[in-house]
Structures are given as C-alpha cells and as structure tokens.
Design a protein around this motif. Structure first.
Motif, PDB file in Angstrom:
ATOM      1  N   TYR A 106       7.516  15.199  33.524  1.00  0.00           N
ATOM      2  CA  TYR A 106       6.769  13.690  34.268  1.00  0.00           C
ATOM      3  C   TYR A 106       5.974  13.971  33.960  1.00  0.00           C
ATOM      4  O   TYR A 106       4.784  14.105  34.806  1.00  0.00           O
ATOM      5  CB  TYR A 106       7.279  13.753  35.527  1.00  0.00           C
ATOM      6  CG  TYR A 106       6.612  12.013  36.087  1.00  0.00           C
ATOM      7  CD1 TYR A 106       8.078  11.912  36.069  1.00  0.00           C
ATOM      8  CD2 TYR A 106       5.970  11.837  36.974  1.00  0.00           C
ATOM      9  CE1 TYR A 106       7.679   9.574  36.687  1.00  0.00           C
ATOM     10  CE2 TYR A 106       5.459  10.788  36.789  1.00  0.00           C
ATOM     11  CZ  TYR A 106       6.825   9.458  37.193  1.00  0.00           C
ATOM     12  OH  TYR A 106       6.129   8.083  37.495  1.00  0.00           O
ATOM     13  N   ALA A 131       8.651  17.002  37.527  1.00  0.00           N
ATOM     14  CA  ALA A 131       6.733  17.612  37.601  1.00  0.00           C
ATOM     15  C   ALA A 131       6.069  18.138  37.508  1.00  0.00           C
ATOM     16  O   ALA A 131       5.062  18.855  37.387  1.00  0.00           O
ATOM     17  CB  ALA A 131       6.851  16.138  38.509  1.00  0.00           C
ATOM     18  N   GLU A 138       8.594   2.197  41.908  1.00  0.00           N
ATOM     19  CA  GLU A 138       9.678   1.806  40.168  1.00  0.00           C
ATOM     20  C   GLU A 138      10.173   0.704  40.903  1.00  0.00           C
ATOM     21  O   GLU A 138      11.349   0.604  39.727  1.00  0.00           O
ATOM     22  CB  GLU A 138      10.290   3.026  40.418  1.00  0.00           C
ATOM     23  CG  GLU A 138      11.409   3.189  41.891  1.00  0.00           C
ATOM     24  CD  GLU A 138      12.542   4.489  41.701  1.00  0.00           C
ATOM     25  OE1 GLU A 138      13.337   4.568  40.906  1.00  0.00           O
ATOM     26  OE2 GLU A 138      12.166   5.188  43.008  1.00  0.00           O
ATOM     27  N   HIS A 156       3.908   5.608  33.271  1.00  0.00           N
ATOM     28  CA  HIS A 156       4.825   5.897  34.454  1.00  0.00           C
ATOM     29  C   HIS A 156       5.641   6.119  33.367  1.00  0.00           C
ATOM     30  O   HIS A 156       6.452   6.426  33.148  1.00  0.00           O
ATOM     31  CB  HIS A 156       4.897   5.815  35.710  1.00  0.00           C
ATOM     32  CG  HIS A 156       3.623   6.250  37.001  1.00  0.00           C
ATOM     33  ND1 HIS A 156       3.865   7.463  37.081  1.00  0.00           N
ATOM     34  CD2 HIS A 156       2.531   5.728  37.165  1.00  0.00           C
ATOM     35  CE1 HIS A 156       2.378   7.181  38.365  1.00  0.00           C
ATOM     36  NE2 HIS A 156       2.115   6.294  38.226  1.00  0.00           N
ATOM     37  N   GLY A 157       6.136   8.026  34.026  1.00  0.00           N
ATOM     38  CA  GLY A 157       7.100   8.476  33.009  1.00  0.00           C
ATOM     39  C   GLY A 157       7.411   9.728  32.315  1.00  0.00           C
ATOM     40  O   GLY A 157       6.418  10.003  32.811  1.00  0.00           O
ATOM     41  N   GLU A 158       8.293   9.979  31.821  1.00  0.00           N
ATOM     42  CA  GLU A 158       8.654  11.365  31.270  1.00  0.00           C
ATOM     43  C   GLU A 158       8.465  11.371  29.070  1.00  0.00           C
ATOM     44  O   GLU A 158       8.497  10.208  28.355  1.00  0.00           O
ATOM     45  CB  GLU A 158       9.936  11.790  31.384  1.00  0.00           C
ATOM     46  CG  GLU A 158      10.242  11.765  33.007  1.00  0.00           C
ATOM     47  CD  GLU A 158      11.131  12.694  32.958  1.00  0.00           C
ATOM     48  OE1 GLU A 158      12.030  12.190  33.983  1.00  0.00           O
ATOM     49  OE2 GLU A 158      12.563  11.396  32.085  1.00  0.00           O
ATOM     50  N   ARG A 166      11.016  13.522  41.447  1.00  0.00           N
ATOM     51  CA  ARG A 166      10.759  13.640  40.059  1.00  0.00           C
ATOM     52  C   ARG A 166      10.349  15.339  39.187  1.00  0.00           C
ATOM     53  O   ARG A 166      10.188  16.381  39.491  1.00  0.00           O
ATOM     54  CB  ARG A 166       9.321  13.261  39.829  1.00  0.00           C
ATOM     55  CG  ARG A 166       8.633  12.136  39.837  1.00  0.00           C
ATOM     56  CD  ARG A 166       7.056  11.876  39.883  1.00  0.00           C
ATOM     57  NE  ARG A 166       6.685  10.630  40.142  1.00  0.00           N
ATOM     58  CZ  ARG A 166       5.598  10.194  40.668  1.00  0.00           C
ATOM     59  NH1 ARG A 166       4.085  11.784  40.219  1.00  0.00           N
ATOM     60  NH2 ARG A 166       5.126   8.763  40.444  1.00  0.00           N
ATOM     61  N   GLY A 220      -0.203  15.496  33.114  1.00  0.00           N
ATOM     62  CA  GLY A 220       0.880  14.867  34.483  1.00  0.00           C
ATOM     63  C   GLY A 220      -0.393  14.582  35.391  1.00  0.00           C
ATOM     64  O   GLY A 220      -0.164  14.657  36.438  1.00  0.00           O
ATOM     65  N   ASN A 223       8.180   9.763  43.452  1.00  0.00           N
ATOM     66  CA  ASN A 223       7.867   9.064  43.629  1.00  0.00           C
ATOM     67  C   ASN A 223       6.688   8.027  44.644  1.00  0.00           C
ATOM     68  O   ASN A 223       5.879   6.942  44.619  1.00  0.00           O
ATOM     69  CB  ASN A 223       8.770   7.551  43.061  1.00  0.00           C
ATOM     70  CG  ASN A 223       8.923   8.240  41.080  1.00  0.00           C
ATOM     71  OD1 ASN A 223       8.250   8.691  41.030  1.00  0.00           O
ATOM     72  ND2 ASN A 223      10.120   7.577  40.888  1.00  0.00           N
ATOM     73  N   GLU A 272       5.578  15.765  43.713  1.00  0.00           N
ATOM     74  CA  GLU A 272       6.538  15.487  42.847  1.00  0.00           C
ATOM     75  C   GLU A 272       8.317  14.497  43.417  1.00  0.00           C
ATOM     76  O   GLU A 272       9.143  13.950  43.570  1.00  0.00           O
ATOM     77  CB  GLU A 272       7.615  17.157  43.037  1.00  0.00           C
ATOM     78  CG  GLU A 272       6.630  18.028  42.527  1.00  0.00           C
ATOM     79  CD  GLU A 272       7.401  19.256  42.775  1.00  0.00           C
ATOM     80  OE1 GLU A 272       7.518  19.536  41.897  1.00  0.00           O
ATOM     81  OE2 GLU A 272       6.948  20.057  43.582  1.00  0.00           O
TER      82      GLU A 272
END
Length: 933
Positions: A604, A252, A298, A361-363, A249, A289, A241, A239
């Motif tokens: 996430y 997540a 990032e 990657h992302g939400e 995250r 996920g 990066n 959870e």
C-alpha cells in the motif's frame, strides 16, 4: 442595511473606461508619496478589513505586497506606473455606489485618491521593509552563528550555557553512570539496559567509554525501530483506512519497514525526504507510502459532489502532511483562502496540489532488498534449474503424438515440459481444445534450441513475435498477448483466449532453428489451477502453411486436479524412478525459490498515474472551480521553484522534493534538527514542531537552532552531510544532555518548565518503549525485525471492520510494539491509554497525561498480570529460591540497581507473604520503571 459587495471583476465590466472618467484629484500632493507614511495607512483603514488576513473578498488581499500585485479574481489590482490600468483605482473612484469601494464605508477623500494615484504612477514602490515575508525568523536564510565560547568541546554546550547565564543559571552536575546508560539506551533504542550492561559501563575506566557506548547504540538495529516510531507519528502512519469502514491495509507495513531501514542505514536526510515524495523514481518504491499513509474514504458515492470532495480531501491530506512534516508549515490552511498568518497564498496550495495530482490511494508492486544481489542469485538458480531439467530430460520419455496410451505425467498448472526429437522450425503453435474451466490461460510459452547450451528463442526480447486466435480483455490489464513470451511468468502477466475452452497462440521465431523442447505453464507462481489446458496439440512449421505435430496431450495421464508435480512417468522403474522423483523435487524447489525471488510484493504505497487537471477552488469547494493551476511550490518561502505545466507526475514530485532539500531552504533542516532535539529532551527548541510559522512557538535558543541546522547540512570534514546519526552523537555527547535531572531551587524558580535546560528534564517513557520494557525484563521480548505486524485484536471478516481487543497473548504478540498492526481510530486496550496517537491525523508531539486508567491498566490488565508471572519465573530461574536474592535480581532487571536496605526488607516480606509474582507486579508499576531521569 446590508449592501452586497461586488468583487473587482464586476466593477471592471461596469467600468471599462479609464480613470479619467472620474473626477481627478484637484490638488495632487506636492511632496513625494511615501508608502509607509501615505499609502499603507489608507490600505489598513479602508481595505484590509475586507481584503486582509481575515477576509479576502474577490480573492484580493492588500496587506501583503505579493498578494496586492498579484490581485484577486479579476487579476492584478495594481499595475506599476499605470494608474489607468490599476483596478484598485477604478474601484475607489467609481460613481456607482453599488460598485465603489470601500463597501459600507465612506468614500476615499480626494487627497487619499491623489496619494494612491501618484504612488502608482511613480512605480508603486512597496519597500521590502514593509513586506511581511522577510520579518519572521523561520523564513530567513539559515546562517551559521559562532559558538559563544569556542573553548567548549561541544558547541551545543556553549549556546546553552550562554542562554542560562542570561537568567543567572548554570548547568547541573553530570548524571551518574547508571542513570546515564539507562537514559541513553531508552533514548536511542527504546529499551532498558541489562544489569550486565550497567555493571560493565560503570566499571569501565576508559575515558571514552561513554562515546563508545553511544556509537554501539547508534549501530544497533534497535535504533531504527525506536526512531522510526517518532517519524511514523509525524506522518500519521496507520494500517487501516479509517472512516466508517476502517478496513485493514495488510501490506502497508512496507513503508514502516522502509523507515526503520532508512534510520538504521543513516540515510542522508535530504535523500530520505526525496524518496518519500518520489521514491518510485529513485529505487525506493516503498518510501511513497508516506504520500498515502493517511486516512482514506473507500466508500464512493454516485453523487458527483461527494466524490469530488473525497478526492479533494485525499490530496488535502497529502499537502498538509508534506508541509507539516518537512517544512513545519500549516500549508493546508490555504485551501479556502490565503493563509491568515504565514505568506502562503491560496494559489500556492493549489500548485502543490497539482504536484500530487497523479497520486492515488492504492497498492502497487514494490521492489525490496538488494536488487543486484537478487539478480545474481536468480541467475544462479536458473543455471541450477537448467541442469536439473536437463537431467530429467534424459529420464523422461519423449512426447509421441502417435502414442495410443499414457506414457507421461498429467499436465501441471505450474510447468510442463514437452521434449521431442530435434526438428527445424520458424513457427510454433500451441492449440487448445479443452480446459478444466472456461477460457485457456498461458502465462509463458518457451521454445528451446537443441543442444547442451539450450536457449529460449521464443522471447520477445529475442525478436520473436506472438499472434493468437483472439485475446481476452479483462479488468486490470494483466492478460495480454505480449505477456505470453515476455520472460515473466505468473498469472499477473499472462495470455487468455477469448473463447471458452479453446484457442491458439503462435510464436514466430526470429530465425529458423533446430528445437527439441517446449515448456508452458498456466501459472508458474502456483496460485491458480483454473483455465488449464487439459487437451492440446503443439505444432511447428517453417512456412506457416505446412505444420507438423511434435507433442500433444494424447500420451499424458488424464488431468485430475490438483495435478501432482511429482507424478512419475509410466515405464520408469527402480533406480530411474527414484532418480526422477529426486530430480523432480529438486527442480520444483528451485522453481519455487526462483518465483519467490523474482516476485515483487504488492504494498500500500500509492498508485501513480497521469496528473489530473488542477483548478483553484472557490473557498475550497470542489464544485466551484476557478482558473487552472500548474504545479509549483511556495512562492514566498525558500528558493524559487519552476515546474513546467507539462511535467509528468514523477517529474513534479521529484522537483518539489529537490526544492525542499535545497541547502538554501530556510525550513527543512531547521525543522528536522528541532524534531531530534524534541525527542532527546522532551520538547523542541521550538515547542510547535510542525508549525514554524507566525502562529507557532518561538525558539528558546534561536542561535543554537541555526547552528544545528547548518551542522546537519554542512558538517565539515568527516561526517556525511545530512547525517542524522551525526546529530544524535553531537546531542547525546554534550554536557547539556549528560546533566543530572535533580531539581534546584533557583532553576525551578526561574525556569520551572526546564526550557533553558539547567538540568536534564525527567520524562515518562511512551507507550511503545513501556510495553517493550515490560517484555524485555520478563524475558519474553521477540526482537524479530520487519514484515507483517502482530495483531492485538480478534480476527473478524465483517464488512465493516470491528476491532475487539484480545484478552489472551502469546509469543506472536511479544514483538516490539512498533510491529503491532496499527489500525486507525482504535488503540491497544492496555497501552493505548498512554497517549498513543490514533493515526487519524499527524501527531508531531504527544500529550503526556496522568489518568486513573493508566494505573489500572498497568496493575490489572491481562497482559500485565501475564508478564508479571513470566517476570517472576525468570527471576526464580536466575536467582534461585531465596527471597532476598530474588528481590535483588528483580530490582537489577527492572531498575538497573540494587535495593536499599529498607526496600530489601519490605520487598522480601512481600515475597514471603504474597509470592514473587506480587513483587514483580509491583515493580512493573513503580514510577521508577516508567520514568527516565
């Protein structure tokens, strides 16, 4: 002296003529050329050193049939029946020493060239018996073998006993019931049994008592929590990066909860696989996920090289995890060249990369729970809200544009109702003259027809059209004109004017109707109060030329942030005032519940978009692009997979998932049943659970593995296909599983590692069930399921996340350890020493180490000292103040048995001399507590 090797493409440029340009062999072989006898030795001696598993110069590999015919960077090296078009012959017959192959070696003899020419001219027959693909057991189709002894009730035992017999061994006697229930509960639920559970099972005379216990544990919600942990290891879930920032995250956890639900629901494994690759198309959005569960850098750089490599690494993680988790293959090894051991050409790697080329990657928003049930509940709430608002309307004064004094409450960011005398309208215009900050924002504008059954006619879905004075174009694409009447309130779907403090939005209704109420809001979800219209006017018109004012802010109490939702209209007194306040509170509560119900949480679980172009990369270097590559799968393993190059992102992922879960695939079922076996017995039938390739382990019981795989896919009548609970039930009800763990001289001499399973292998429990067991016996375990996890690290807001372990613990940290917020590269201070994976990479099999730090943590950590104290207080409460009774209760809770006379005497003395907490601390450190027999 080193001579640079030219690849086949350069040779073609220099050698454009046919083979006839070189001297043909003077004496072609009189006999028919045999591949194994005449051709393969030439390749092995002269070609494979530079074009084999170790090296593939020019992208060419000549040790495998498919690669040889596919060719290298220049195309096909062999053209069946056409020696003159075969690049291989052009290279070996070149008169230019700089171009002729083999480089750095003696030229082929005329006899060797003649053999190759004749072989190609005759069709270049390369028999399947000499092809490497079909010779490895894991790539062969799964065939259901017959059990060696049909008389045995459980086929598992027949296969195990047959293998034991070959070594002169037999199964051990069955374990006693106390041992069996402890083993089973830790195995299926990750928790120890209570003394009462043990007593009930031991005294149960029912012949099927054990089978009923198995069913009860498999139906427990704790089953999903236990087995989800195993899966989360396999897919490198964490959870944060990772990398140098390692920031959290916080959302997540939705994927973790999805996995727990999937196991508890006994979701068919093939569906489980498909959802993790393409759940956004299957109503299981949280499942994706899986794709973005790995580390993510990032920190982006303006340097294009670094950015390209970062993106390549992101996709590499998805490819590697997918191959390892579902297929048990190290597909990621083909990033720079063809796989050195398994039939995975480099091109296959990039075809799978193209499948994931739209995943980032992302939400994104995710739907959770029972969607139809949520929709029904929302509809009921809307009806309740309409009733409450209708009753409020009877009390609240009508809007009066001509009023000179405040008669109505101030505007509210969440919702404002403008009631007026019925008027016929085709156009409704909301004009803003002033806001509390910057540009005005409206998340939803509604127009209701007059009458008892009021209907919102301003909806786009009802045929209404929206126009405006000008629209704000900001980041995120969440403020658009069409959102002002889409029926979905909230800031994330709203309209903003492009003018500071002013602007207008207009709704053209589908027909002219009699209206008497308009509602508007800045953010009905209640998150924002800026951009609120504080001075405004609402006009209606039939022809868009002649307008009438029906409401304005002139008769409202001036706005003072934050506006009170329960401000009572001026003029209401006594019972009317009390009724208004009660109804207003009720309506506000319904709106809150409705907003929560309709809101889709952000998780996430990846952002999906149009697939970017994919190219094969020279040596895996993101800056050295070769030819474009379309989506696909493995070309030499499993059924044939064809994905159109024009396929969309979800179509690509869905196709790959369908291919993986095809019952004819040789790996998917084998890999999963092996994982189940591993966690029931400590080691899998194949001891490399994520590598079934040639470099992995060999199965100890190959026939049993195939029987289990076929049983998972096609269990016959009764069980559901692909049911994991069915497989659990088969395994734990077998005599093999129910054996005693006692060692024997013969067994230790012939199979010290217990791979043949002549006894049940005793095991130390992992970190998570160990911590859970401590809390369980201390009486402090909180069994609350799901949602955000608890944090074992001190909070901080540093730009680079700093993980400082907590030294004090309370009820918030007493949930099961699967709900611990799990950062990458940072382990829990106490139980991280017990071989917990750090989430940096996949962990299909945990190490089992014995270190001084483990013993010190269990003996002296703040957590263990605290829990020993809680344990002592529980024992004292349940057993009273007499030391002998306390000792017996402590043993029953921790070991599920009574102490021997010697243990009772020693423990009683310890309690008398040092207190009950000292005994509880010692019990929690005993081998018997941390091992399962």
């Amino acid at each position: 002296m080193y001579r640079p090797t030219l690849s086949i493409p350069f040779a073609l440029i220099a050698f454009a003529a046919s083979v006839a340009a070189s001297d043909p062999p003077k004496d072609p072989p009189a006999r028919a050329v045999d591949f194994a006898r005449d051709v393969q030795p030439i390749f092995a001696k002269n070609c494979v050193p530079c074009h084999g598993p170790e090296k593939q110069r020019g992208g060419l590999r000549l040790d495998r049939r498919t690669d040889a015919f596919k060719g290298g960077d220049s195309g096909a090296a062999l053209v069946s029946g056409k020696p003159a078009e075969s690049l291989l012959l052009k290279k070996v017959t070149s008169k230019d020493e700089q171009e002729r192959m083999p480089a750095g070696r003696a030229a082929l003899t005329p006899e060797e060239i003649g053999a190759l020419t004749t072989w190609i001219a005759a069709g270049a027959n390369w028999p399947a018996s000499n092809e490497t693909v079909g010779t490895h057991w894991a790539f062969e189709p799964v065939k259901r073998p017959k059990a060696p002894d049909p008389q045995r009730a459980n086929p598992i035992d027949a296969f195990v006993v047959a293998k034991l017999k070959e070594s002169g061994l037999t199964l051990s006697p069955g374990a006693d019931r106390r041992t069996l229930i402890r083993r089973l509960k830790f195995d299926l639920l990750g928790l120890p049994p209570t003394p009462e559970e043990v007593d009930a099972f031991v005294s149960d005379k029912d012949a099927s008592a054990y089978e009923k216990l198995v069913d009860r544990y498999l139906a427990s919600p704790q089953y999903g929590e236990r087995w989800a942990r195993h899966w989360l290891d396999v897919v490198r879930f964490a959870e944060s990066n990772g990398f140098e920032m390692n920031r959290a995250r916080p959302n997540a956890y939705h994927y973790r909860d999805y996995v727990i639900r999937a196991f508890n629901d006994d979701k068919p494994y093939d569906q489980f696989v498909r959802e993790q690759l393409a759940g956004d198309t299957l109503g299981a959005g949280a499942a994706t996920g899986f794709l973005v569960g790995g580390a993510w850098d990032e920190v982006k750089s303006p340097d294009l090289t670094l950015t390209l490599n970062q993106r390549a690494d992101e996709l590499h993680d998805m490819i590697g995890t997918t191959g390892a988790a579902f297929l048990g293959l190290t597909v990621s090894c083909a990033r720079c060249h063809a796989h050195k051991f398994d039939p995975i050409p480099q091109l296959d790697y990039y075809q799978i990369k193209a499948v994931f080329a739209g995943v980032h990657h992302g939400e994104r928003a995710v739907r959770i729970g029972d969607a139809p049930a949520r929709a029904r509940e929302a509809e009921q709430l809307r009806e309740q809200l309409a009733q409450a608002e209708s009753e409020l309307a009877a009390l609240e004064p009508l809007a009066d544009p001509a009023a000179t004094e405040a008669r109505r409450p101030p505007v509210n960011p969440r919702l404002n109702t403008e009631r007026f005398k019925p008027v016929k309208a085709r156009f409704v215009r909301f004009v803003v003259f002033e806001t509390n900050t910057v540009e005005p924002c409206i998340d939803e504008l509604e127009v209701f027809v007059a009458g008892s059954k009021s209907v919102n006619v301003a909806l786009k879905s009802a045929g209404a059209k929206a126009t405006s004075s000008g629209d704000y174009n900001g980041p995120g694409n969440i403020h658009r004109l069409e959102y002002v009447h889409d029926g979905k309130p909230g800031n994330s779907r709203s309209w903003i004017s492009n003018k500071v403090g002013r602007g207008w939005v207009q709704i053209e209704l589908a027909d002219s109707v009699l209206v008497d109420r308009i509602t508007w809001s800045r953010d009905r979800e209640g998150r924002y109060i800026d951009r609120l219209a504080t001075r405004y006017r609402i006009d209606v018109s039939m022809d868009r030329e002649n307008w009438s004012v029906v409401a304005s802010s002139d008769d409202r109490v001036p706005f003072i942030a934050p506006a009170s939702a329960s401000a009572v209209p001026v003029g209401l007194k006594g019972p009317d005032q009390a009724a208004w306040q009660k109804l207003s509170a009720r309506a506000s509560a319904i709106r809150t519940k409705l907003a929560t119900l309709s809101r889709e949480p952000v998780a996430y679980i990846g952002r999906m978009g149009a697939p970017e172009a994919t190219h094969r990369l020279h040596r895996g270097d993101a800056t050295q692009k070769k030819e474009a590559v379309g989506p696909g799968g493995l070309t030499e393993i499993g059924p044939r997979l064809v994905i159109p190059p024009t396929a969309s992102d979800p179509e690509r992922r869905a196709a790959l998932a369908k291919w993986m879960t095809d019952p004819a695939h040789p790996l998917t079922a084998r890999v999963m049943v092996n994982r189940l076996w591993q966690h029931h017995f400590g080691v899998g039938i194949v001891d490399t659970p994520s590598d079934f390739g040639r470099n992995g382990g060999k199965p100890t019981h190959p026939e049993l593995l195939d029987w289990l795989a076929s049983e998972l896919v096609s269990p016959g009548e009764g069980p559901t296909p692909w049911s994991l609970k069915h497989m659990h039930r088969l395994i734990v009800t077998s005599a093999t599983y129910r054996q005693s763990s006692a060692a024997s001289t013969a067994g230790m001499a012939r199979d010290a590692q217990t791979r043949l399973l002549w006894r049940y292998p005793p095991r130390r429990i992992e970190a998570e069930p160990l911590r859970d067991a401590v809390l369980f016996v201390s009486g402090k375990l909180d069994l609350t399921m799901g949602g955000p996890g608890f944090d074992l690290f001190e909070p901080n807001s540093n730009y680079v996340k700093v993980y400082t372990p907590k030294k004090e613990f309370g009820p918030a940290e007493f949930r099961r350890m699967i709900y611990q917020y799990k950062p990458r590269m940072q382990l829990d201070d106490t139980f991280g020493a017990f071989d917990c994976p750090d989430g940096g990479q996949i962990a299909p099999k945990r190490n089992v180490s014995t270190t001084p730090l483990q013993a010190l943590n269990l003996l002296n950590s703040n957590f263990m000292l605290q829990q020993a104290g809680y344990f002592a207080r529980r024992v004292e409460t349940e057993a009273g103040s007499e030391p002998a009774a306390q000792v017996k209760r402590a043993f029953a809770l921790a070991f599920q048995r009574q102490p021997s006379e010697k243990e009772l005497a020693a423990a009683t003395k310890l309690v008398s001399d040092h207190g009950l907490a000292a005994l509880c601390r010692a019990v929690l450190n005993a081998n018997e507590f941390v091992f399962v027999d």
